[in-house]
Design a protein around this motif. Structure first.
Motif, PDB file in Angstrom:
ATOM      1  N   ASP A 180       0.796  -1.221   0.000  1.00 45.59           N
ATOM      2  CA  ASP A 180       0.000   0.000   0.000  1.00 45.59           C
ATOM      3  C   ASP A 180       0.833   1.279   0.000  1.00 45.59           C
ATOM      4  OD1 ASP A 180      -2.140  -1.704   0.126  1.00 45.59           O
ATOM      5  OD2 ASP A 180      -2.510  -1.434   2.285  1.00 45.59           O
ATOM      6  N   SER A 181       2.082   1.192   0.403  1.00 39.82           N
ATOM      7  CA  SER A 181       2.934   2.384   0.492  1.00 39.82           C
ATOM      8  C   SER A 181       3.455   2.793  -0.886  1.00 39.82           C
ATOM      9  CB  SER A 181       4.126   2.085   1.398  1.00 39.82           C
ATOM     10  OG  SER A 181       4.888   1.003   0.863  1.00 39.82           O
ATOM     11  N   TYR A 182       3.991   4.004  -0.954  1.00 38.88           N
ATOM     12  CA  TYR A 182       4.624   4.399  -2.209  1.00 38.88           C
ATOM     13  C   TYR A 182       6.001   3.738  -2.299  1.00 38.88           C
ATOM     14  CZ  TYR A 182       7.258   7.936   0.495  1.00 38.88           C
ATOM     15  OH  TYR A 182       8.069   8.576   1.396  1.00 38.88           O
ATOM     16  N   ALA A 183       6.519   3.672  -3.501  1.00 38.94           N
ATOM     17  CA  ALA A 183       7.851   3.095  -3.725  1.00 38.94           C
ATOM     18  C   ALA A 183       8.726   4.114  -4.433  1.00 38.94           C
ATOM     19  CB  ALA A 183       7.740   1.824  -4.553  1.00 38.94           C
ATOM     20  N   ARG A 184      10.016   4.085  -4.156  1.00 36.58           N
ATOM     21  CA  ARG A 184      10.973   4.991  -4.779  1.00 36.58           C
ATOM     22  C   ARG A 184      12.064   4.194  -5.504  1.00 36.58           C
ATOM     23  NH1 ARG A 184      10.967  10.329  -2.952  1.00 36.58           N
ATOM     24  NH2 ARG A 184       9.851  10.734  -0.988  1.00 36.58           N
ATOM     25  N   ASP A 185      12.601   4.798  -6.524  1.00 35.19           N
ATOM     26  CA  ASP A 185      13.763   4.230  -7.179  1.00 35.19           C
ATOM     27  C   ASP A 185      14.957   4.382  -6.236  1.00 35.19           C
ATOM     28  OD1 ASP A 185      16.353   4.748  -8.941  1.00 35.19           O
ATOM     29  OD2 ASP A 185      14.974   3.500 -10.111  1.00 35.19           O
ATOM     30  N   ARG A 189      15.684   8.193  -6.286  1.00 37.58           N
ATOM     31  CA  ARG A 189      14.761   8.563  -5.215  1.00 37.58           C
ATOM     32  C   ARG A 189      13.433   9.100  -5.731  1.00 37.58           C
ATOM     33  NH1 ARG A 189      15.264   5.738  -1.525  1.00 37.58           N
ATOM     34  NH2 ARG A 189      14.221   7.197  -0.100  1.00 37.58           N
ATOM     35  N   LYS A 190      13.182   8.924  -7.005  1.00 42.18           N
ATOM     36  CA  LYS A 190      11.902   9.334  -7.559  1.00 42.18           C
ATOM     37  C   LYS A 190      10.834   8.304  -7.211  1.00 42.18           C
ATOM     38  CE  LYS A 190      13.605  11.986 -11.517  1.00 42.18           C
ATOM     39  NZ  LYS A 190      13.581  12.119 -13.007  1.00 42.18           N
ATOM     40  N   VAL A 191       9.607   8.788  -6.990  1.00 45.64           N
ATOM     41  CA  VAL A 191       8.499   7.893  -6.662  1.00 45.64           C
ATOM     42  C   VAL A 191       8.099   7.122  -7.907  1.00 45.64           C
ATOM     43  CG1 VAL A 191       6.090   7.758  -5.923  1.00 45.64           C
ATOM     44  CG2 VAL A 191       7.648   9.371  -4.799  1.00 45.64           C
ATOM     45  N   THR A 192       8.144   5.816  -7.804  1.00 39.26           N
ATOM     46  CA  THR A 192       7.787   4.961  -8.942  1.00 39.26           C
ATOM     47  C   THR A 192       6.395   4.360  -8.792  1.00 39.26           C
ATOM     48  OG1 THR A 192       8.857   3.061  -7.865  1.00 39.26           O
ATOM     49  CG2 THR A 192      10.183   4.374  -9.403  1.00 39.26           C
ATOM     50  N   ARG A 193       5.866   4.406  -7.584  1.00 43.09           N
ATOM     51  CA  ARG A 193       4.495   3.938  -7.346  1.00 43.09           C
ATOM     52  C   ARG A 193       3.889   4.785  -6.241  1.00 43.09           C
ATOM     53  NH1 ARG A 193       4.940  -1.225  -4.798  1.00 43.09           N
ATOM     54  NH2 ARG A 193       4.699  -0.114  -2.808  1.00 43.09           N
ATOM     55  N   ALA A 194       2.727   5.367  -6.538  1.00 39.93           N
ATOM     56  CA  ALA A 194       2.054   6.218  -5.547  1.00 39.93           C
ATOM     57  C   ALA A 194       1.447   5.357  -4.443  1.00 39.93           C
ATOM     58  CB  ALA A 194       0.965   7.046  -6.215  1.00 39.93           C
ATOM     59  N   ALA A 195       1.350   5.949  -3.263  1.00 43.86           N
ATOM     60  CA  ALA A 195       0.704   5.248  -2.153  1.00 43.86           C
ATOM     61  C   ALA A 195      -0.784   5.111  -2.431  1.00 43.86           C
ATOM     62  CB  ALA A 195       0.922   6.022  -0.864  1.00 43.86           C
ATOM     63  N   ASP A 196      -1.365   4.024  -2.009  1.00 43.08           N
ATOM     64  CA  ASP A 196      -2.812   3.806  -2.132  1.00 43.08           C
ATOM     65  C   ASP A 196      -3.471   4.436  -0.905  1.00 43.08           C
ATOM     66  OD1 ASP A 196      -5.398   2.960  -2.414  1.00 43.08           O
ATOM     67  OD2 ASP A 196      -4.904   0.855  -2.807  1.00 43.08           O
ATOM     68  N   GLN A 197      -3.638   5.745  -0.966  1.00 45.27           N
ATOM     69  CA  GLN A 197      -4.089   6.491   0.205  1.00 45.27           C
ATOM     70  C   GLN A 197      -5.487   6.084   0.675  1.00 45.27           C
ATOM     71  OE1 GLN A 197      -3.179  10.681   0.635  1.00 45.27           O
ATOM     72  NE2 GLN A 197      -2.025  10.653  -1.286  1.00 45.27           N
ATOM     73  N   GLN A 198      -6.366   5.780  -0.255  1.00 37.35           N
ATOM     74  CA  GLN A 198      -7.726   5.397   0.126  1.00 37.35           C
ATOM     75  C   GLN A 198      -7.714   4.085   0.923  1.00 37.35           C
ATOM     76  OE1 GLN A 198     -10.556   5.873  -2.985  1.00 37.35           O
ATOM     77  NE2 GLN A 198     -12.209   4.810  -1.907  1.00 37.35           N
ATOM     78  N   THR A 199      -6.956   3.122   0.448  1.00 40.67           N
ATOM     79  CA  THR A 199      -6.856   1.851   1.167  1.00 40.67           C
ATOM     80  C   THR A 199      -6.208   2.044   2.535  1.00 40.67           C
ATOM     81  OG1 THR A 199      -6.737   0.550  -0.872  1.00 40.67           O
ATOM     82  CG2 THR A 199      -5.829  -0.456   1.123  1.00 40.67           C
ATOM     83  N   ILE A 200      -5.184   2.868   2.575  1.00 38.77           N
ATOM     84  CA  ILE A 200      -4.507   3.137   3.848  1.00 38.77           C
ATOM     85  C   ILE A 200      -5.483   3.738   4.857  1.00 38.77           C
ATOM     86  CG2 ILE A 200      -2.767   4.573   4.967  1.00 38.77           C
ATOM     87  CD1 ILE A 200      -1.085   4.293   2.387  1.00 38.77           C
ATOM     88  N   ALA A 201      -6.236   4.756   4.431  1.00 36.79           N
ATOM     89  CA  ALA A 201      -7.187   5.412   5.330  1.00 36.79           C
ATOM     90  C   ALA A 201      -8.243   4.440   5.829  1.00 36.79           C
ATOM     91  CB  ALA A 201      -7.846   6.591   4.613  1.00 36.79           C
ATOM     92  N   ASN A 202      -8.768   3.630   4.922  1.00 38.16           N
ATOM     93  CA  ASN A 202      -9.813   2.674   5.319  1.00 38.16           C
ATOM     94  C   ASN A 202      -9.274   1.621   6.291  1.00 38.16           C
ATOM     95  OD1 ASN A 202     -11.861   3.900   3.839  1.00 38.16           O
ATOM     96  ND2 ASN A 202     -11.392   2.731   1.987  1.00 38.16           N
ATOM     97  N   ASN A 203      -8.034   1.256   6.126  1.00 36.51           N
ATOM     98  CA  ASN A 203      -7.444   0.269   7.029  1.00 36.51           C
ATOM     99  C   ASN A 203      -7.140   0.844   8.408  1.00 36.51           C
ATOM    100  OD1 ASN A 203      -7.484  -1.930   5.254  1.00 36.51           O
ATOM    101  ND2 ASN A 203      -5.444  -1.491   4.436  1.00 36.51           N
ATOM    102  N   VAL A 204      -6.468   1.978   8.435  1.00 37.27           N
ATOM    103  CA  VAL A 204      -5.986   2.491   9.733  1.00 37.27           C
ATOM    104  C   VAL A 204      -7.090   3.147  10.563  1.00 37.27           C
ATOM    105  CG1 VAL A 204      -3.666   2.792   8.824  1.00 37.27           C
ATOM    106  CG2 VAL A 204      -5.244   4.733   8.807  1.00 37.27           C
ATOM    107  N   TYR A 205      -8.151   3.622   9.910  1.00 32.38           N
ATOM    108  CA  TYR A 205      -9.226   4.271  10.655  1.00 32.38           C
ATOM    109  C   TYR A 205     -10.474   3.404  10.783  1.00 32.38           C
ATOM    110  CZ  TYR A 205      -6.421   8.511  10.197  1.00 32.38           C
ATOM    111  OH  TYR A 205      -5.402   9.448  10.263  1.00 32.38           O
ATOM    112  N   ALA A 206     -10.390   2.139  10.412  1.00 34.33           N
ATOM    113  CA  ALA A 206     -11.543   1.231  10.491  1.00 34.33           C
ATOM    114  C   ALA A 206     -11.973   1.011  11.935  1.00 34.33           C
ATOM    115  CB  ALA A 206     -11.182  -0.110   9.858  1.00 34.33           C
ATOM    116  N   SER A 207     -13.285   1.049  12.144  1.00 34.41           N
ATOM    117  CA  SER A 207     -13.884   0.746  13.457  1.00 34.41           C
ATOM    118  C   SER A 207     -13.333   1.633  14.569  1.00 34.41           C
ATOM    119  CB  SER A 207     -13.642  -0.737  13.799  1.00 34.41           C
ATOM    120  OG  SER A 207     -14.150  -1.562  12.769  1.00 34.41           O
ATOM    121  N   ARG A 208     -13.043   2.863  14.230  1.00 37.64           N
ATOM    122  CA  ARG A 208     -12.565   3.842  15.223  1.00 37.64           C
ATOM    123  C   ARG A 208     -13.332   5.133  15.071  1.00 37.64           C
ATOM    124  NH1 ARG A 208      -6.303   4.611  14.261  1.00 37.64           N
ATOM    125  NH2 ARG A 208      -6.632   6.065  15.986  1.00 37.64           N
ATOM    126  N   ASN A 209     -13.537   5.829  16.179  1.00 39.37           N
ATOM    127  CA  ASN A 209     -14.175   7.145  16.152  1.00 39.37           C
ATOM    128  C   ASN A 209     -15.478   7.157  15.362  1.00 39.37           C
ATOM    129  OD1 ASN A 209     -12.079   8.407  17.659  1.00 39.37           O
ATOM    130  ND2 ASN A 209     -10.843   8.595  15.802  1.00 39.37           N
TER     131      ASN A 209
END
Length: 322
Positions: A180-185, A189-209
């Motif tokens: 799910d994280s971004y990747a760099r060369d 050091r250039k980003v070769t894959r963007a982070a999947d921010q939507q998946t990250i948010a849904n995972n880390v904030y699930a069943s909270r608040n």
């Protein structure tokens, strides 16, 4: 308004004429018949500024542009009568764009003026009516919104190491952190894959608040927004309730329209609502020590690694509002 400091009961003697000013003392008031207190006469809410207390020395508004050294008169020399209290508009009682510029070095002058104008509508109502309160409030906003005061939507663009360091979910699921994280060369050091921010948010904030599980999408819908990064469905709902109480606008519903919180003036208004809802203005009254700053930070983001930065922001803000 009596400015006499003679001891003894108020009575008409020694040539004093009965006052013509309104008030409960009537003809027993020895005051100057051409001048009265700001709120009519004594006793009243002016406390030590009420000159009719014969036990007090005369007090004059020598430092105010609103009143002349002749107590009870405006700067133009007119007597202030009951019901004509001048509107307070001293610069020290307002937030200026210049003060904010010292805290938000990279923010546009136009944005800072908009923020100042918005808050100056009622600083007392917003819990920002003292130097301490303003310094604590903007120390937190500076960390949450950044030097440009533009970070109104939470970024979840993390690398693998950052995900694991920040969120327990990804420490417990290291393979997902890698995916799910971004990747760099490694070399450029250039980003070769963007982070999947939507998946990250849904995972880390699930069943909270107040959020549902990861599949509900609540984590992404109710990720941090506004200048104090309100996060979680329950907090968006609470912000709506407080908003309606403070601003009197029942058409606003952050739970139904969460993106609204990322738009001005709701960016700053949502921060005010969070500030008041959690009584942070009262916590701010405790003082200006590192511990006082930390106590407010704990409410806003308990597990943040930015305690030191927020303490630094506070010192800058406290000086700015000197």
């Amino acid at each position: 308004m009596a400015s006499s400091t003679k001891p003894g009961p108020l009575s008409a003697h020694d040539g004093w004429l009965p006052s013509r000013t309104p008030g409960p003392l009537g003809i027993l008031d020895q005051g100057d018949p051409d001048v009265c207190t700001l709120l009519g006469d004594t006793p009243g809410t002016l406390g030590i500024l009420d000159h009719a207390d014969v036990g007090l020395a005369p007090v004059f508004f020598t430092g105010s542009p609103l009143l002349s050294p002749a107590a009870g008169r405006t700067a133009s020399g007119l007597a202030v009568t009951s019901g004509t209290v001048p509107e307070r508009s001293l610069a020290k009682d307002r937030i200026s764009a210049e003060q904010l510029q010292q805290i938000f070095k990279n923010a546009s002058a136009d944005l800072l003026k908009q923020v100042a104008d918005e808050l100056n509508k009622d600083l007392a109502k917003y819990g920002l009516d003292t130097r301490l309160r303003r310094a604590h409030f903007f120390a937190q906003v500076r960390e949450e919104a950044g030097a440009e005061m533009k970070a109104s939507v939470e970024s979840l663009a993390y690398g693998e190491a950052g995900l694991k360091a920040t969120f327990k979910y990804y420490r417990d699921h290291p393979k997902e952190a890698a995916n799910d994280s971004y990747a760099r060369d490694a070399k450029t050091r250039k980003v070769t894959r963007a982070a999947d921010q939507q998946t990250i948010a849904n995972n880390v904030y699930a069943s909270r608040n107040g959020n549902g599980d990861a599949k509900s999408g609540d984590g992404w819908s109710y990720r941090g927004r506004g200048f104090i990064q309100v996060t979680g469905r329950a907090n968006y709902k609470a912000a709506t309730t407080k908003y309606r109480e403070v601003y009197g606008d029942k058409s606003v519903d952050f739970e139904i329209s969460p993106d609204l919180m990322a738009q001005f003036p709701y960016t700053i208004r949502s921060a005010v609502c969070f500030w008041l809802q959690h009584n942070l203005h009262k916590k701010a009254d405790a003082g200006d020590t590192d511990t006082d700053v930390n106590n407010i930070t704990k409410v806003i983001n308990l597990h943040t690694e930015s305690y030191e930065q927020r303490r630094t922001h506070f010192k800058i803000a406290y000086k700015a509002f000197e």
